[in-house]
Design an enzyme around this catalytic site. Structure first.
Site, PDB file in Angstrom:
ATOM      1  N   GLU A 200       0.922  -1.343   0.069  1.00 22.37           N
ATOM      2  CA  GLU A 200      -0.042  -0.101   0.044  1.00 22.37           C
ATOM      3  C   GLU A 200       0.781   1.373   0.130  1.00 22.37           C
ATOM      4  OE1 GLU A 200      -2.618   0.758   3.358  1.00 22.37           O
ATOM      5  OE2 GLU A 200      -3.796   2.052   2.351  1.00 22.37           O
ATOM      6  N   HIS A 370      -6.885  -1.973  14.999  1.00 26.03           N
ATOM      7  CA  HIS A 370      -6.921  -1.069  13.747  1.00 26.03           C
ATOM      8  C   HIS A 370      -6.974  -1.881  12.509  1.00 26.03           C
ATOM      9  CE1 HIS A 370      -5.695   2.594  11.740  1.00 26.03           C
ATOM     10  NE2 HIS A 370      -5.214   1.790  10.751  1.00 26.03           N
ATOM     11  N   GLU A 371      -5.924  -2.888  12.400  1.00 29.71           N
ATOM     12  CA  GLU A 371      -5.918  -3.630  11.182  1.00 29.71           C
ATOM     13  C   GLU A 371      -7.066  -4.631  10.995  1.00 29.71           C
ATOM     14  OE1 GLU A 371      -3.873  -2.431   9.422  1.00 29.71           O
ATOM     15  OE2 GLU A 371      -2.670  -1.200  10.882  1.00 29.71           O
ATOM     16  N   HIS A 374      -9.973  -2.826   9.410  1.00 30.69           N
ATOM     17  CA  HIS A 374      -9.687  -2.594   7.981  1.00 30.69           C
ATOM     18  C   HIS A 374     -10.145  -3.821   7.222  1.00 30.69           C
ATOM     19  CE1 HIS A 374      -7.698   1.071   7.462  1.00 30.69           C
ATOM     20  NE2 HIS A 374      -6.608   0.773   7.933  1.00 30.69           N
ATOM     21  N   GLU A 393      -9.030   5.000   6.983  1.00 31.18           N
ATOM     22  CA  GLU A 393      -8.177   5.348   7.893  1.00 31.18           C
ATOM     23  C   GLU A 393      -8.874   5.751   9.175  1.00 31.18           C
ATOM     24  OE1 GLU A 393      -5.459   3.683   8.489  1.00 31.18           O
ATOM     25  OE2 GLU A 393      -5.062   3.082   6.449  1.00 31.18           O
TER      26      GLU A 393
HETATM   27  N1  BES Z   1      -3.025   0.931   5.936  1.00 25.69           N
HETATM   28  C1  BES Z   1      -2.182   1.420   6.951  1.00 25.69           C
HETATM   29  C2  BES Z   1      -0.564   1.422   6.772  1.00 25.69           C
HETATM   30  C3  BES Z   1      -0.248   2.292   5.366  1.00 25.69           C
HETATM   31  C4  BES Z   1      -0.439   3.693   5.759  1.00 25.69           C
HETATM   32  C5  BES Z   1       0.359   1.795   4.375  1.00 25.69           C
HETATM   33  C6  BES Z   1       0.004   4.383   4.577  1.00 25.69           C
HETATM   34  C7  BES Z   1       0.706   2.567   3.319  1.00 25.69           C
HETATM   35  C8  BES Z   1       0.598   3.964   3.440  1.00 25.69           C
HETATM   36  C9  BES Z   1      -2.486   0.778   8.268  1.00 25.69           C
HETATM   37  O1  BES Z   1      -3.718   0.233   8.439  1.00 25.69           O
HETATM   38  C10 BES Z   1      -1.914   1.997   9.482  1.00 25.69           C
HETATM   39  O2  BES Z   1      -3.104   2.899   9.510  1.00 25.69           O
HETATM   40  N2  BES Z   1      -1.085   1.593   9.977  1.00 25.69           N
HETATM   41  C11 BES Z   1      -0.788   2.535  10.974  1.00 25.69           C
HETATM   42  C12 BES Z   1      -0.558   1.942  12.437  1.00 25.69           C
HETATM   43  C13 BES Z   1      -1.980   2.273  12.820  1.00 25.69           C
HETATM   44  C14 BES Z   1      -2.313   1.141  14.015  1.00 25.69           C
HETATM   45  C15 BES Z   1      -2.086   3.645  13.491  1.00 25.69           C
HETATM   46  C16 BES Z   1       0.744   2.872  10.446  1.00 25.69           C
HETATM   47  O3  BES Z   1       1.495   2.004  10.173  1.00 25.69           O
HETATM   48  O4  BES Z   1       1.395   3.854  10.764  1.00 25.69           O
HETATM   49 ZN    ZN Z   2      -4.880   1.939   8.622  1.00 21.52          ZN
END
Ligand code: BES
Ligand code: ZN
Length: 903
Positions: A200, A370-371, A374, A393
């Protein structure tokens, strides 16, 4: 959570305006499903001059000029066969994509980045039925758009299916994107390699040629070749394993449900797992490198609980029969929600009872929650295009709160969530913040949609206004509005929040029982008397703000929607004070003119319990924000903290302390020693009862534990003798036991920081850092190492971080940030960042600037901007530094004289 989200921010990811989800969730939720019915927008068609085609690498014209793919051919199914070689560090692969032609066309455009295409052929459905070999295709590539064009000899016919076969190969990538290699160390000291994906938003194209846009959903059938010492994992459960000649094994995975490319994942590793089954029969497994297996149990328990919760809450079952969560030793962000195979940074998944603190546990729980959210929101239902990523998000952020509160009430996540919201406010109150929904086309812009940072223009040319409200760039409104069609009032309210940047300030002036309300845009660092202030306000920011307020006369919560610039309101009863934004649930800041603040401060001093804890946190937050915006003088805010000695709620006390600590830190960093000395005396004297009541243990509720960590850390940072003595004693016991002694996790970081003050201690910690199998422990040791007063030690850390072996590249940003916060390290860190700018940018490392006051830093960014570098992050960096410098100039004299009165 604070340290962990700092980590996340430094990767330039995430943080969206959660509150919109708050206000309107109930109404928008059913409507958002519109996004899941993917029709392909016709607006893709190029309206550019057809003669202006780009040039492919071989000099021929490339047949497609747009960044977005044409809709003439769409994918239905991918057959993928991947064979990574973990010794030669490359992979060979082939794919068969079943596509549907939707118009007659002579080319198929696919995304592809850094892949070597060996061969491409095309079969019609008929050819395939009669086993006729495919026709060889010519391949053009246009790296600027990360696209390849397959030129077909005869036009494809609309409505027909075709099969595209491609053989390709590449090196396993070096960074954290695409199909990349990751390494870890075993207890025995052996270095091992694994291969893992992270796609992603736009990196699936680094692993296989594909239609790499979220709306092109397809089914994927994945096969992976591996050696017998490894295992392979992918989104779906394994159906079978075939033994090939020469001993290689080939795992076949079930075909996926229809899904976007960015959610595909596969991993070849030698990890171990623990498994359990949810009440609906989903098999959940947690994977980690063999020596970290014992740290996977908490995650298993949490995942089972949370998955059960979500299935009931959404009333939709998780659609796959298994879910794997894996701790990846090198990971760019915090976690990634790949369907059925969620990848995590080790510190976001693993819990080590010996070294993980209360906040570490909370963080792990929240990231899992969080995940998992999704898996429904984002995976099952996906945004059509990245400009609406905030739906994904924002919703996942919001669901963290709902699910963690329901499954782990003892973690008291509510109060941390408020801090997360304050971080969002901090971004939103800069002029360079951006609206939630914005057009995003290039991969860089798409990446930036995930940032908490700007896309800087708003309400300029090309924007439209309606009803006195400024809407930015009409293009981006389409999806947002589409999902709200039919509910005009909500639409109106929503758009004032999603399409314009910033956060409102509600100014309240009371005259007896009558209240005068006024809204304006809250701007930090730009004062009413500054020339920029007026033009910025005149861009006409108008929100529909659902206000809530309470008074001392009753427990009732009153409501009022502020839709206009000014408004009046009559209080139902006589009161001595009025407090807006009950429980700090609303996304706005409140300023009380006249003696409104004094009345509230008075109440806090008399009996703070008459205000709810979240109201007290909100008051402390707002009062300091208003100082930054030049609406209040610092002494007013400091006066408000005077009641804190008696504060009974740990989250509130922590919030207040964090501001005072920040000021101390600022003074220390700037070497304003008269003020920092006085502040130190004030803090140690004034909070003595609070410090004295802390034990060196892990007892108590989560918030009591977090308060303990913060208070004892402050006391030791301020060189409070009893604190230093205790920490030094524990440290030497720990060293004598050769690292075997268990130090309470909440004070581990403090003990290590004190230990790191001696050269012997520092060296010992560095040795332990290398040996430790716990990410939670390593983070704490690294922090302790970074607090050293010796520049040669700090330099050594930076070198190790650059080398990426002992200190992994994924931890470099956090390390640099920690060193930059150290008065003895700030110049060092800065020199280093400047000299290695290009290199660091490549490594996706952004220096944190919250606490930077150096004019040199400002000059550097200004010169970069003058040279035409226009990464949006520069704007926010510049604005933050300018704001910091200004804050200091304005408030230093007040702080100095206030302290003289109060110590
Ligand atoms: N989908 C995101 C990860 C992501 C964000 C991939 C931007 C590529 C670009 C994932 O669900 C996410 O939000 N991850 C967070 C952690 C979350 C628990 C706050 C992260 O990786 O910062
Ligand atoms: Zn996320």
């Amino acid at each position: 959570v604070l340290h962990s989200s700092a980590m996340v921010n430094s990767q330039g990811k995430l943080l969206f305006n959660i509150y919109v989800a708050f206000y309107c969730l109930a109404v928008t939720l059913p409507k958002i499903c519109i996004c899941s019915q993917f029709s392909i927008p016709s607006s893709y068609q190029s309206n550019k001059d057809p003669g202006a085609f780009p040039v492919a690498t071989n000099g021929e014209p490339f047949p497609w000029p747009e960044l977005r793919l044409p809709n003439t051919v769409t994918p239905l199914h991918y057959d993928l066969l991947i064979h990574p070689n973990l010794t030669s560090l490359d992979f060979v692969a082939s794919e068969k994509i079943e596509v549907l032609a939707r118009a007659d066309t002579q080319f198929i455009i696919l995304h592809s980045k850094d892949l070597e295409i060996k061969d491409a052929t095309l079969q019609s459905e008929e050819d395939s039925r009669y086993m006729k070999p495919g026709e060889k295709l010519r391949v053009l590539s246009y790296p600027i758009h990360q696209q390849i064009a397959l030129l077909v000899p005869e036009k494809l016919m609309p409505g027909r299916k075709y099969y595209v076969d491609i053989d390709f190969q590449a090196k396993l990538a070096d960074g954290f994107q695409g199909f990349y290699k990751s390494t870890y160390r075993t207890l025995g000291g052996e270095q091992r390699i694994i291969a893992v994906t992270d796609f992603e938003p736009t990196e699936a194209r680094m692993a296989f040629p594909c239609f790499d846009e979220p709306l092109f959903k397809a089914n994927f059938s994945i096969k992976i070749r591996r050696e017998s010492r490894h295992i392979a994992l992918s989104n779906m459960p394994k159906v079978k394993t075939i033994e090939l000649e020469g001993g290689l094994l080939e795992d076949h995975f079930e075909t996926t449900v229809k899904m976007s490319t960015y959610l595909v994942a596969y991993i070849v590793c030698d990890f171990k797992s623990v498994s359990g089954t949810t009440s609906s029969g989903v098999k959940v497994s947690i994977y980690a490198s063999p020596d970290k297996w014992s740290q996977t149990h908490y995650a298993l328990q949490a995942t089972l609980k949370l998955l059960d919760f979500y299935e009931k809450y959404f009333d939709i079952n998780y659609p796959l029969s298994k879910l794997d969560l894996i701790a990846v030793p090198d990971f760019g962000s915090g976690a990634m929600e790949n369907w059925g195979l969620i990848t995590y940074r080790e510190t976001s998944l693993l819990f080590d009872p010996k070294t993980s603190s209360a906040s570490d546990k909370l963080w792990v729980t929240v990231v899992i929650a969080h995940e998992l959210a999704h898996q429904w929101f984002g995976n099952l239902v996906t945004m059509e295009w990245w400009n609406d990523i905030w739906l994904n998000e924002g919703f996942a952020n919001y669901m963290e709160l709902v699910s963690v509160n329901a499954t782990y009430p003892e973690l008291q996540f509510d109060d941390s969530f408020l801090n997360l919201c304050f971080e969002v406010i901090a971004r939103d109150s800069l002029n360079s913040s951006r609206p939630i929904s914005k057009p995003a086309e290039t991969p860089t812009q798409i990446q930036e949609m995930f940032d908490e940072v700007s896309l800087t223009r708003s309400c300029l040319e090309g924007d439209f206004t309606s009803g006195g409200v400024c809407y930015s760039d009409s293009k981006m409104t389409s999806n947002t509005l589409a999902s709200l069609r039919g509910n005009v009032e909500v639409k109106e309210m929503m758009t004032t929040w999603t399409l314009q940047k910033g956060i409102p300030l509600v100014v309240v002036r009371r005259d007896g029982r009558s209240l005068r309300l006024q809204q304006e845009r809250f701007l930090k660092g730009i004062f009413k008397e500054d020339p920029e202030w007026k033009p910025l306000q005149e861009r006409w920011y108008l929100w529909h703000i659902p206000l809530t307020y309470s008074t001392n006369s009753s427990n009732a919560i009153h409501r009022h929607i502020l839709k206009s610039k000014t408004d009046t309101l009559d209080l139902p009863e006589e009161t001595s004070w009025v407090k807006f934004n009950v429980d700090s649930n609303g996304y706005y800041i409140v300023h009380y003119e006249g003696n409104g603040w004094d009345q509230l401060i008075e109440q806090l001093n008399q009996n703070h319990m008459l205000l709810r804890p979240k109201d007290r946190i909100g008051l402390i937050h707002d009062v300091f924000q208003l100082v930054s915006a030049g609406r209040l003088t610092l002494d007013k805010a400091l006066d408000m903290t005077r009641y804190l000695q008696h504060e009974t709620s740990s989250p509130v006390l922590l919030k207040g302390l964090s501001y005072l600590e920040l000021f101390y830190h600022m003074m220390d960093l700037r070497n304003i020693s008269d003020v920092s000395e006085n502040l130190k005396h004030y803090l140690l004297q004034y909070f003595k009862p609070v410090i004295d009541r802390q034990s060196w243990s892990d007892e108590g509720s989560v918030w009591d534990r977090m308060l303990r960590s913060a208070v004892l850390k402050l006391a030791c940072d301020l060189n409070h003798a009893p604190c230093i003595r205790k920490a030094a004693e524990l440290f030497s016991q720990w060293m004598e036991s050769n690292g075997k002694l268990n130090i309470p996790t909440d004070v581990l970081k403090i003990v290590h920081s004190v230990g790191a003050r001696t050269t012997e201690g520092w060296n010992y910690l560095l040795e332990q850092y290398e040996l430790s199998m716990s990410g939670a422990e390593k983070n704490k040791i690294l922090y302790a190492l970074s607090t050293s007063k010796h520049q040669e030690k700090l330099m050594k850390l930076i070198e190790l971080g650059m080398e990426g072996k002992v200190i992994k590249t994924q931890d470099l940003a956090v390390l640099l940030h920690a060193i930059a916060r150290n008065p003895k390290g700030q110049q060092l860190a800065w020199n280093f960042v400047r000299e290695n700018w290009t290199h660091l940018l490549q490594k996706l490392v952004f220096l944190y600037v919250q606490c930077v006051f150096l004019h040199a830093v400002k000059l550097f960014f200004e010169s970069l901007k003058a040279q035409g570098s226009h990464l949006d992050i520069f704007q926010i960096v510049l604005e933050t530094i300018t704001k910091n410098i200004k804050w200091l100039e304005k408030n230093l004299p007040t702080l100095r004289s206030w302290l003289l009165v109060h110590i």
